[in-house]
Design an enzyme around this catalytic site. Structure first.
Site, short mmCIF file in Angstrom:
data_model
loop_
_atom_site.label_atom_id
_atom_site.label_comp_id
_atom_site.label_asym_id
_atom_site.label_seq_id
_atom_site.Cartn_x
_atom_site.Cartn_y
_atom_site.Cartn_z
N TYR A 253 -2.04 0.04 10.77
CA TYR A 253 -2.20 -0.54 9.43
C TYR A 253 -0.93 -0.32 8.59
O TYR A 253 -0.43 -1.24 7.94
CB TYR A 253 -3.41 0.09 8.73
CG TYR A 253 -3.56 -0.31 7.28
CD1 TYR A 253 -4.07 -1.55 6.94
CD2 TYR A 253 -3.22 0.57 6.25
CE1 TYR A 253 -4.22 -1.92 5.61
CE2 TYR A 253 -3.36 0.21 4.93
CZ TYR A 253 -3.86 -1.04 4.61
OH TYR A 253 -4.01 -1.40 3.30
N THR B 253 0.83 -1.21 0.00
CA THR B 253 0.00 0.00 0.00
C THR B 253 0.86 1.25 0.00
O THR B 253 1.99 1.24 0.50
CB THR B 253 -0.91 0.02 1.24
OG1 THR B 253 -1.56 1.28 1.36
CG2 THR B 253 -0.12 -0.24 2.52
#
Length: 341
Positions: A167, A127
């Site tokens: 995250y 990501t």
């Protein structure tokens, strides 16, 4: 000759789109998914209806189950690791589960690949959040969006890592493990640091998949909240273009192995979260869309645009589906399939 593909998260948004592509061309596919995500069961039903009940093998299991992964990896020529906990907000509420799924789960994948003896190709969906809040990057405010001052092509792979949020930490851990397994063990791994991916079969929610969520909410007349001022800019990539780059990395694994690629729409395919997206969506809907306003969320970048030139140079990849075309295709799919939401 068909390859054996293991797709973790294969019933999810990206996974089901990629599985469909693989089945269409006659590959052997194992879908590995715990079916916990909204839409996973519906995506499975769609795959079975479209390609046949026995067109793929389903293993309903979790990436935290290392034994199960080691068993299925014995059959895999290619592993595409898409399974994960996907929301920053959820990671803040429950960081332990986020770590166990994203960091430990990716470690389990890599170990299963290493111990399989098959030398499989491993594609890891990372990501852009591994770059953190990027507060030091100079940004200017324009009428409907923010823009970089010094990065006309976007952020390159060489930009410093700064894992912001649980995250970001968990995905960044998996990112670096995947990269290092190529260096230390010679595993043929590729890291894809993905920006905002959108498209059909995406059951977006407020915390994740914002492009799809705004479309779904608009069509279903659900309340929409804009966090921040709506001028945040993202490069967005239609899911078919993402599947293309997976294929190219596998096809050119001799060039891609051990590499990290920033994958998104790049500088040409960008949109601001609401100041530009809102009018486009209102035009498709044919009416104005009321929204609520909320505070900025932690770690929300004013701008993120991927510099995708490395993928272009190494793999010959370039996105094809423009922003307006992609959003219209997603809008028409949601409008036609309102019963799924």
């Amino acid at each position: 000759m068909p390859r054996n593909y293991l797709i973790t998260g294969g019933a999810g948004f990206i996974g089901s789109n990629y599985v469909a592509r693989l089945l269409q061309r006659g590959e052997q596919v194992i879908v590995y998914d715990n079916l916990s995500r909204a839409g996973a069961v519906r995506n499975l039903a769609w795959l079975r209806k479209t390609y046949g009940e026995s067109s793929f093998r389903l293993v309903q299991a979790d990436v935290r189950d290392s034994q199960s992964l080691q068993e299925v990896a014995q059959e895999a020529d290619v592993i595409v690791h898409l399974a994960g906990q996907v929301a920053v907000t959820t990671s803040v509420v429950d960081p332990r589960t986020d770590f166990e799924i994203n960091a430990a789960g990716t470690f389990n994948i890599l170990e299963a690949a290493r111990l399989s003896g098959r030398d499989p190709i491993v594609i890891y969906a990372s990501t852009n959040k591994v770059y953190g809040g990027m507060e030091e990057v100079k940004v200017k405010e324009l009428e409907s969006r923010y823009a970089y001052v010094d990065y006309p092509f976007g952020i390159p792979e060489t930009f410093g890592l700064d894992f912001h949020s649980p995250y970001g930490c968990s995905k960044g851990c998996g990112d670096q493990y995947t990269r290092d397994y190529a260096r230390i063990y010679g595993l043929r791994t590729v890291v894809m640091r993905q920006s905002c991916i959108y498209g059909t079969r995406q059951f977006g929610i407020e915390d994740q998949g914002w492009v799809a969520w705004f479309v779904i909410a608009a069509v279903k007349r659900l309340p929409i909240t804009i966090y921040g001022d709506g001028k945040q800019v993202r490069d967005i990539l239609f899911v078919e273009d993402l599947c293309d780059v997976y294929d190219l990395a596998i096809e050119h694994i001799d060039l891609a192995a051990g590499q990290v690629f920033n994958i998104g729409g790049g500088a040409d395919f960008t949109i601001s979260v609401w100041e530009e997206f809102g009018p486009l969506l209102e035009k498709l809907l044919g009416e104005s869309i009321p929204v609520k306003r909320g505070d900025w969320r932690p770690g929300d970048q004013r701008v993120f645009i991927s510099d995708i030139r490395k993928a272009q140079e190494v793999l010959g990849w370039k996105p094809k589906v423009g922003v307006k075309e992609g959003i219209q295709r997603l809008f028409e799919w949601v409008k036609t399939n309102q019963d799924l939401f």
